[in-house]
Design an enzyme around this catalytic site. Structure first.
Site, PDB file in Angstrom:
ATOM      1  N   TRP A 147     -29.378 -71.074 -51.895  1.00 46.94           N
ATOM      2  CA  TRP A 147     -30.771 -70.614 -51.932  1.00 46.94           C
ATOM      3  C   TRP A 147     -31.258 -70.719 -53.376  1.00 46.94           C
ATOM      4  O   TRP A 147     -30.567 -70.281 -54.301  1.00 46.94           O
ATOM      5  CB  TRP A 147     -30.815 -69.163 -51.449  1.00 46.94           C
ATOM      6  CG  TRP A 147     -32.154 -68.522 -51.396  1.00 46.94           C
ATOM      7  CD1 TRP A 147     -33.288 -69.056 -50.880  1.00 46.94           C
ATOM      8  CD2 TRP A 147     -32.495 -67.198 -51.850  1.00 46.94           C
ATOM      9  NE1 TRP A 147     -34.319 -68.150 -50.980  1.00 46.94           N
ATOM     10  CE2 TRP A 147     -33.857 -67.004 -51.573  1.00 46.94           C
ATOM     11  CE3 TRP A 147     -31.774 -66.178 -52.469  1.00 46.94           C
ATOM     12  CZ2 TRP A 147     -34.522 -65.828 -51.889  1.00 46.94           C
ATOM     13  CZ3 TRP A 147     -32.428 -65.002 -52.772  1.00 46.94           C
ATOM     14  CH2 TRP A 147     -33.800 -64.832 -52.489  1.00 46.94           C
ATOM     15  N   ASP A 195     -23.725 -62.164 -50.368  1.00 46.17           N
ATOM     16  CA  ASP A 195     -25.150 -62.045 -50.056  1.00 46.17           C
ATOM     17  C   ASP A 195     -25.290 -62.135 -48.532  1.00 46.17           C
ATOM     18  O   ASP A 195     -25.075 -63.199 -47.947  1.00 46.17           O
ATOM     19  CB  ASP A 195     -25.926 -63.179 -50.738  1.00 46.17           C
ATOM     20  CG  ASP A 195     -27.425 -63.069 -50.459  1.00 46.17           C
ATOM     21  OD1 ASP A 195     -27.857 -62.036 -49.901  1.00 46.17           O
ATOM     22  OD2 ASP A 195     -28.164 -64.012 -50.801  1.00 46.17           O
ATOM     23  N   LYS A 243     -34.765 -60.345 -42.091  1.00 44.92           N
ATOM     24  CA  LYS A 243     -34.711 -61.282 -40.958  1.00 44.92           C
ATOM     25  C   LYS A 243     -34.257 -60.573 -39.684  1.00 44.92           C
ATOM     26  O   LYS A 243     -34.894 -60.713 -38.648  1.00 44.92           O
ATOM     27  CB  LYS A 243     -33.750 -62.437 -41.248  1.00 44.92           C
ATOM     28  CG  LYS A 243     -33.711 -62.907 -42.679  1.00 44.92           C
ATOM     29  CD  LYS A 243     -34.811 -63.857 -43.024  1.00 44.92           C
ATOM     30  CE  LYS A 243     -34.743 -64.146 -44.514  1.00 44.92           C
ATOM     31  NZ  LYS A 243     -35.720 -65.072 -44.972  1.00 44.92           N
TER      32      LYS A 243
HETATM   33  C1  LMR Z   1     -35.947 -68.602 -47.450  1.00 40.06           C
HETATM   34  O1  LMR Z   1     -34.959 -69.102 -48.022  1.00 40.06           O
HETATM   35  O2  LMR Z   1     -36.816 -69.290 -46.911  1.00 40.06           O
HETATM   36  C2  LMR Z   1     -36.107 -67.118 -47.395  1.00 40.06           C
HETATM   37  O3  LMR Z   1     -34.988 -66.475 -47.899  1.00 40.06           O
HETATM   38  C3  LMR Z   1     -37.391 -66.656 -47.963  1.00 40.06           C
HETATM   39  C4  LMR Z   1     -37.450 -66.667 -49.459  1.00 40.06           C
HETATM   40  O4  LMR Z   1     -37.962 -65.707 -50.019  1.00 40.06           O
HETATM   41  O5  LMR Z   1     -37.016 -67.617 -50.097  1.00 40.06           O
END
Ligand code: LMR
Length: 438
Positions: free
Chosen positions: A163, A245, A281
């Site tokens: 992420w 996480d 989520k």
């Molecule tokens: C995502 O990866 O789309 C979600 O975790 C939302 C975000 O805030 O990035």
């Protein structure tokens, strides 16, 4: 009065054509404190969301930000979450007094048990602290501040890819060196376990290893139990520091207990860890920012000192967390029937995601789109890592108005029976064009 005197001073300055430099001795009194601030280009998911909102094309499809959508492409309020919220609003004892610095104790207890399991030895032995946070991002930030200030750790490994916000949070909260461990094998469309283990074997004692136990963002591919055992073994043997996480508990298998198997395994093996938890989520509480940070220690004697240091980090940041939805979550998790209803709803959401995965895989196969597509069905959670290069993703965005991340991640929840044909045909077209140019 004040305005008048300023005005007259200015007009005098004009009158005698006195320059700032002559008057002040430097140009400083004309400078703004903000004049050297550089404008950053908005990036990543928020930029994609803005572009999608501005797009007037009627075929546009948002497969960017990770939020659940119904078959009708609508945001979803989980019925049991709404029920809990309504009960709370009608409670005559409701008030909006400050929560303690650590948040709502009923919430942190129930949330920590949801991750670790009620029978967790570390809980029985009072070796854990749960801290209510501003959702998962707030939990990550608090954890990393603690890690860098008090555990004096300077290097953190993240999965490559991960992420996007992980590296930003780690950097801004004091981690000096960020390293990636290989995660995704593009050719095999699977986890690159041998290189992952090799990278961990190169890490230095004490390095922090950020792990996602389920529904990995962005790949949707999780290690098997056997692979988790291998990962845990290297982390334990090399005395590395695991940091979890947990943003999608329930979304991988449909069962929140199964989705935290890896965390529980590490804790059972006696490892200390920090765990960031989000209810955005799995309870659809995106903008309510409900999260929890769990510290699992080896020795209950260290809890008091750790807690005192966490409380300073919170007090000097946001002082104490918001209450309302922590009460919603606590109510839901501590009432047998409400919890059952929640588990059923998670299964329904996961079922819809699985159907969309299957439908997309089948359509690409029917179209005989060059490449292999079975991985879409094998992946779990909200996201699918299609395996498309950035230029093909860009074409989908620019020419087809399909919004996805440039790493090839789509939010499968953005698919529905109305748009899936269009998405599959567009992917097919873009992939074919690329093949014909080779
Ligand atoms: C995502 O990866 O789309 C979600 O975790 C939302 C975000 O805030 O990035």
């Amino acid at each position: 009065m004040l305005k008048f005197s300023r005005y007259s001073l200015l007009s005098k300055l004009n009158l005698f054509k006195l320059t700032t430099r002559e008057y002040c001795g430097s140009d400083d009194c004309e400078k703004s404190a903000f004049e050297n601030i550089k404008t950053l280009t908005p990036q990543g998911i928020s930029r994609l969301t803005n572009l999608f909102q501005e797009d007037k094309n009627e075929n546009k499809v948002n497969l960017g930000i990770g939020v659940y959508r119904t078959e009708e492409n609508k945001p979803y309020i989980l019925p049991v979450v709404k029920k809990c919220a309504l009960e709370l609003v009608q409670d005559p004892n409701l008030n909006f007094e400050y929560l303690p610095v650590f948040g709502n104790p009923e919430f942190t207890k129930a949330a920590s048990e949801l991750i670790l399991g009620k029978d967790c030895k570390a809980i029985e032995e009072n070796r854990i602290v749960g801290v209510q946070t501003i959702s998962g991002s707030g939990a990550l930030r608090l954890a990393v501040e603690f890690i860098s200030q008090h555990l004096k750790k300077r290097t953190c490994y993240m999965s490559d890819p991960t992420w996007k916000n992980h590296s930003l949070i780690l950097k801004h909260a004091g981690i000096k060196t960020l390293k990636g461990y290989p995660y995704w094998n593009d050719a095999k469309r699977n986890i690159d376990i041998s290189n992952l283990l090799a990278a961990l074997n190169e890490a230095t004692e004490g390095d922090v290893i950020l792990l996602q136990p389920s529904a990995h963002n962005p790949t949707g591919m999780d290690p098997t139990k056997r692979q988790w055992k291998q990962i845990a073994q290297v982390i334990k043997e090399r005395n590395l520091f695991p940091f979890f996480d947990v943003a999608y508990q329930g979304f991988a298998s449909g069962d929140p207990d199964r989705d935290t198997w890896a965390v529980r395994y590490f804790v059972k093996k006696g490892m200390e860890t920090l765990i960031a938890q989000s209810f955005s989520k799995n309870m659809g509480l995106y903008n309510e920012r409900v999260g929890n940070l769990i510290f699992v220690l080896k020795d209950a004697n260290h809890i008091e000192a750790v807690a005192s240091q966490i409380s300073i980090l919170i007090r000097t940041n946001y002082s104490n967390p918001p209450a309302f939805c922590s009460r919603v979550v606590a109510k839901l998790l501590t009432d047998e029937n409400k919890k059952k209803e929640w588990l059923k709803t998670i299964l329904e959401m996961v079922d819809r995601i699985k159907k969309m995965r299957k439908a997309l895989t089948n359509k690409l196969k029917e179209l005989e789109t060059p490449g292999t597509w079975d991985h879409i069905e094998k992946q779990r959670g909200m996201f699918s890592f299609l395996g498309l290069p950035p230029n093909q993703c860009y074409k989908l965005l620019k020419e087809k108005h399909i919004y996805l991340l440039n790493c090839g991640r789509i939010n499968v929840c953005g698919l529905n029976l109305n748009n899936i044909d269009y998405v599959a045909k567009s992917i097919d077209e873009v992939v074919r064009q690329a093949v014909s140019l080779r």
